[in-house]
Write a protein that holds these residues in place. Structure first.
Motif, short mmCIF file in Angstrom:
data_model
loop_
_atom_site.label_atom_id
_atom_site.label_comp_id
_atom_site.label_asym_id
_atom_site.label_seq_id
_atom_site.Cartn_x
_atom_site.Cartn_y
_atom_site.Cartn_z
N HIS A 432 56.57 33.02 93.96
CA HIS A 432 55.47 32.12 93.61
C HIS A 432 54.88 31.39 94.80
N GLY A 433 55.59 31.39 95.91
CA GLY A 433 55.07 30.70 97.09
C GLY A 433 55.41 29.21 97.07
N ILE A 434 54.74 28.47 97.95
CA ILE A 434 55.08 27.07 98.20
C ILE A 434 53.96 26.14 97.74
N GLY A 435 52.73 26.42 98.16
CA GLY A 435 51.60 25.57 97.79
C GLY A 435 51.86 24.11 98.12
N VAL A 436 51.52 23.22 97.17
CA VAL A 436 51.89 21.81 97.34
C VAL A 436 53.20 21.51 96.63
N VAL A 437 53.49 22.28 95.56
CA VAL A 437 54.60 21.93 94.69
C VAL A 437 55.94 21.90 95.42
N LYS A 438 56.18 22.93 96.23
CA LYS A 438 57.50 23.05 96.87
C LYS A 438 57.46 22.65 98.35
N ARG A 439 56.29 22.20 98.80
CA ARG A 439 56.12 21.98 100.23
C ARG A 439 57.22 21.09 100.81
N ASP A 440 57.41 19.95 100.20
CA ASP A 440 58.34 19.01 100.82
C ASP A 440 59.80 19.40 100.61
N ASP A 441 60.03 20.31 99.65
CA ASP A 441 61.41 20.81 99.48
C ASP A 441 61.85 21.64 100.69
N LEU A 442 60.88 22.17 101.41
CA LEU A 442 61.25 23.02 102.55
C LEU A 442 62.06 22.25 103.60
N ARG A 443 61.79 20.95 103.70
CA ARG A 443 62.59 20.13 104.62
C ARG A 443 64.08 20.28 104.37
N LYS A 444 64.39 20.42 103.08
CA LYS A 444 65.79 20.43 102.68
C LYS A 444 66.40 21.82 102.83
N TYR A 445 65.56 22.84 102.62
CA TYR A 445 66.12 24.19 102.53
C TYR A 445 65.84 25.07 103.75
N LEU A 466 42.88 22.49 109.92
CA LEU A 466 41.76 22.40 108.97
C LEU A 466 41.85 23.43 107.84
N LEU A 467 42.67 24.46 108.02
CA LEU A 467 42.65 25.54 107.03
C LEU A 467 43.74 25.32 105.98
N ASN A 468 43.30 25.13 104.75
CA ASN A 468 44.20 24.81 103.64
C ASN A 468 45.25 23.78 104.03
N PRO A 469 44.81 22.64 104.53
CA PRO A 469 45.76 21.64 105.03
C PRO A 469 46.62 21.08 103.90
N GLY A 470 47.81 20.68 104.24
CA GLY A 470 48.70 20.11 103.23
C GLY A 470 49.40 21.13 102.37
N ARG A 471 49.15 22.42 102.65
CA ARG A 471 49.84 23.47 101.90
C ARG A 471 50.92 24.10 102.76
N VAL A 472 51.98 24.52 102.13
CA VAL A 472 53.08 25.29 102.72
C VAL A 472 53.92 24.48 103.71
N LEU A 473 53.29 23.89 104.71
CA LEU A 473 54.06 23.25 105.78
C LEU A 473 54.27 21.76 105.50
N PRO A 474 55.53 21.32 105.41
CA PRO A 474 55.77 19.89 105.25
C PRO A 474 55.40 19.17 106.54
N GLU A 475 54.88 17.96 106.41
CA GLU A 475 54.59 17.18 107.61
C GLU A 475 55.87 17.02 108.42
N PRO A 476 55.80 17.21 109.71
CA PRO A 476 57.02 17.07 110.52
C PRO A 476 57.48 15.62 110.56
N ASP A 477 58.81 15.43 110.58
CA ASP A 477 59.36 14.07 110.67
C ASP A 477 58.88 13.42 111.96
N ASP A 478 59.00 14.20 113.01
CA ASP A 478 58.59 13.68 114.32
C ASP A 478 57.58 14.66 114.91
N PRO A 479 56.29 14.37 114.69
CA PRO A 479 55.26 15.31 115.13
C PRO A 479 55.37 15.62 116.63
N CYS A 480 55.89 14.67 117.39
CA CYS A 480 55.96 14.89 118.84
C CYS A 480 57.01 15.93 119.21
#
Lengths: 483, 483
Positions: A432-445, A466-480
């Motif tokens: 089913h993929g990640i989309g927004v629903v599972k995005r933040d779960d990726l941090r854990k798994y 800019l391309l489909n932002p907020g999907r798939v990739l969880p925001e990094p804890d430490d962007p730096c």
């Protein structure tokens, strides 16, 4: 830089024409909610380009003006992958007007199609050329090839033919800055540098917008045999799968598990259908064999497998399809389970995979933990056992409202099931993929290195995010930490 | 920063132990020349780590000290992909001591192996578990799984089982900065974000060093049938392939073209072998069918196909294998063509692919252009017609020395053949990869966008360009244009 809706509308109208640029609220609406009506968003403008060049022009304009872009196919994502967020800052690009089958090459067994062709239309084009395009998923009438590619769609034919990734030979993509990468080659072998198409398959539109692909076709199978089989339990189902794979010489084209609550639900939903089996059983399997040989030979192979299954105590009963109509009736039961669940309301959908050798233990463990929460929860479990992938979808008790059930159990059930799959080195989203629903779960798994790598790739291709932002990739804890 | 050999040797000895760190010239020699003795290079130090962690430690040290790293498997690359350049600044990391089969899961049909396991050992481990690991290439006794993954190896079983890319389910990689990305999962379905393993498959060690993989196994076929068939010409071969795919229900497991000069060369080389056919023919095909059914049924299918081929005027003669020994004899002829060429000297190897629908026209056109240069050139053409991939290898005229032939014709023949393949939307390297040999040709045959994308990915993962530098990616014309 912030662009006004009016500026965007004018610029984009110039690029794609007024007929392909939508600003009015009621006209945008169908693009702002997914087909199930679960995810809602806003957008400045919706465009429906009629050529790859137009897609490139729109994306290029958006890139230059820092405007987020949300690509959209049939809008059937279960994970909110194709609906914009609610900020209203994005431009939605619907691919639906790129809907031509460009060519079919029966000698090369390939077909070149634009992204907006529906899966059903692609399958039909192949069939018209006496070929099979094997991808088969429930939403085939609505979902589009571009979305199938971007989500690496799975379905009921993976056991034999692989996921969408395995069916794509060539690709054309508009990159986040509007450049067009075109490699519509129909080659089985091409080791000239990085296989760039792999980047875009399954990336859910975050690395580029797929505008066309070359797809692999297969010969149409000449013989099909199927049985609806009551098995003792999931362990027996796995043993039967092994026996069937070996006994049929890898002719098993589908091996779908169905739990008793899943069968009950779908029969109730269909109304006019009945179980292929005389008595009720806890666990069933829809097994299909296909081959290029004769129906008789395949039927004989099926009987041998069933006989072995009975002899070894794996099987309790079996209904063998005597006609194409029977096979279709078996499939109708399997395929409508999802719609039956939607109507019933109050399901917690867990689309997990584990190694096939671990799936029976996984089902045992997950079932026990969910029933410990409430023994009245109905364990609607079904799907692609042959791929190690089940839809483990606990359904509300009969006397509980959907909202109450979800409020009480959604979080803990999801976490429990996903956690158990993860412990078995499995996946929390098999198809089913990640989309927004599972995005933040990726941090854990996912490991930190894996998330860093994903961001390294994302930033390399889409440095402005800019391309489909907020999907798939969880925001990094430490962007730096990521660069 | 420039590191002295002594500094490097001391630091690396500390990391991997003296037994796994080689500085003496005579000990380094085997790692500095490929197995054919064509490519030569230099290196500061050669290390043979015994664990993934040691690989990571070495790479991390090299990254911190700006030292280039050249990963090496069985050193059988035909393209100079695994030998360092002649600057002597690099550290070679041989994976040969990571040579354990870690596990075989017969229920999941998977196997986890370290990178240094030879292909032959991997195939044997599968066979010991009554399974097939299908990859089959000539160098199986020397080449290693890590190299097979890094070059996306092809071979004679691709038609049925796909390239190495299709056989890898999970991966462990040491990244250019020494981080370890480990995802040794044995899943058929996993849509949780970017499929990162795809980055490293076929990247020829420029994006990471593969240290272990989970491989897909198949049931062993129960029946095999084969024929050595004289066909009218390549057009007839393609028509026969189509008929065989459909007539056997996709049971064709190999469809290998052999031209008359190729057969003559290999028979001369083998000495004790003779042609399976009574008379000489211009074009032949080794066709193999495999299935899980009976030998009788498969044999009958083979006869039907041949009958049809005769009736349609595609086939001139055919020898059907009557025993396993016959099948092996057919394969020996096919597989030893490459060695026969090496002994003969003076071949120009062109490993091209085009759509199957275009391959006969391609062979016609390329043959005509090469013979126009010198009608005495022998057209050793053979290989995987079923994948659209032929080895189009013009061989020196009998009375011409290798050096003279190559000096006179190498450049023009390569360019002609590659150019024709490119014109047919084909590939200039179907399975051999790029290495150093074809690197600069990519400028000509790849679009600017494609080369930019390759560099975007390379820089994202290896910003210092230290991992197998100078391989695969041509130096950009304008480095500033890529970022």
């Amino acid at each position: 830089m912030t662009v006004s809706v009016q500026t965007a509308a004018e610029a984009l109208t110039e690029l794609v024409g007024a007929a392909n640029c939508t600003v009015a609220a009621q006209d945008k609406r169908p693009y702002l909610t997914d087909y199930r009506g679960i995810f809602h968003g806003e957008a400045m403008v919706v465009v429906t380009p009629v050529s790859t060049q137009q897609v490139g022009d729109v994306v290029s304009w958006c890139y230059r003006h820092d405007v987020p872009v949300v690509p959209q196919g049939g809008n059937t994502s279960l994970m909110g992958g194709a609906v914009p967020d609610d900020t209203g800052t994005a431009v939605v690009i619907s691919l639906r007007k790129l809907n031509r089958v460009l060519s079919v090459d029966v000698v090369n067994d390939t077909m070149t199609v634009q992204a907006g062709v529906t899966l059903a239309a692609a399958r039909e084009a192949a069939e018209n050329a006496q070929r099979l395009f094997p991808l088969r998923i429930g939403s085939e009438g609505s979902c589009q090839i571009g979305g199938n590619v971007s989500t690496n769609a799975g379905g009921t034919a993976v056991l034999r033919y692989g996921n969408m990734r395995d069916l794509v030979l060539g690709i054309e993509v508009v990159l986040p800055d509007g450049r067009i990468y075109s490699s519509l080659k129909g080659l089985r072998k091409d080791n000239t540098g990085y296989d760039l198409k792999q980047l875009f398959i399954g990336a859910e539109g975050t690395l580029g917008i797929v505008t066309a692909v070359v797809l692999k076709l297969a010969p149409q199978p000449r013989a099909t045999a199927a049985a609806f089989i009551a098995v003792k339990n999931p362990h027996a189902a796995v043993a039967l799968l092994q026996a069937a794979k070996i006994g049929s010489g890898n002719a098993v084209s589908a091996f779908e598990l169905v739990s008793a609550p899943a069968l009950e639900l779908v029969l109730d939903y269909l109304g006019d259908a009945k179980s292929p089996l005389q008595h009720a059983h806890e666990w069933m399997v829809l097994m299909e064999l296909t081959s290029g040989g004769t129906d008789e030979a395949l039927h004989a192979a099926l009987l041998d497998i069933l006989e072995l299954g009975f002899a070894e105590g794996l099987i309790e009963d079996a209904a063998i399809a005597a006609s194409l109509a029977d096979i279709q009736a078996f499939w109708r039961i399997r395929e409508d389970i999802s719609d039956a669940q939607t109507r019933a309301g109050g399901s917690i959908k867990c689309d997990v995979s584990v190694p096939i050798s671990r799936i029976a233990d996984f089902i045992d463990a997950a079932s026990a933990e969910v029933l410990a929460l409430d023994p009245e929860i109905r364990l609607v479990i079904y799907g692609h056992l042959g791929d190690g992938n089940v839809h483990f979808n606990p359904l509300r008790p009969r006397d509980q409202q959907a909202a109450e059930f979800l409020a009480r159990h959604y979080r803990v059930v999801s976490e429990t099931v996903d956690g158990l799959a993860h412990r078995e080195h499995g996946s929390i989203s098999a198809e089913h993929g990640i989309g927004v629903v599972k995005r933040d779960d990726l941090r854990k798994y996912k490991s930190e290195v894996e998330l860093q790598l994903m961001w390294q790739v994302k930033r390399a291709l889409d440095p402005k995010n800019l391309l489909n932002p907020g999907r798939v990739l969880p925001e990094p804890d430490d962007p730096c930490a990521i660069h």
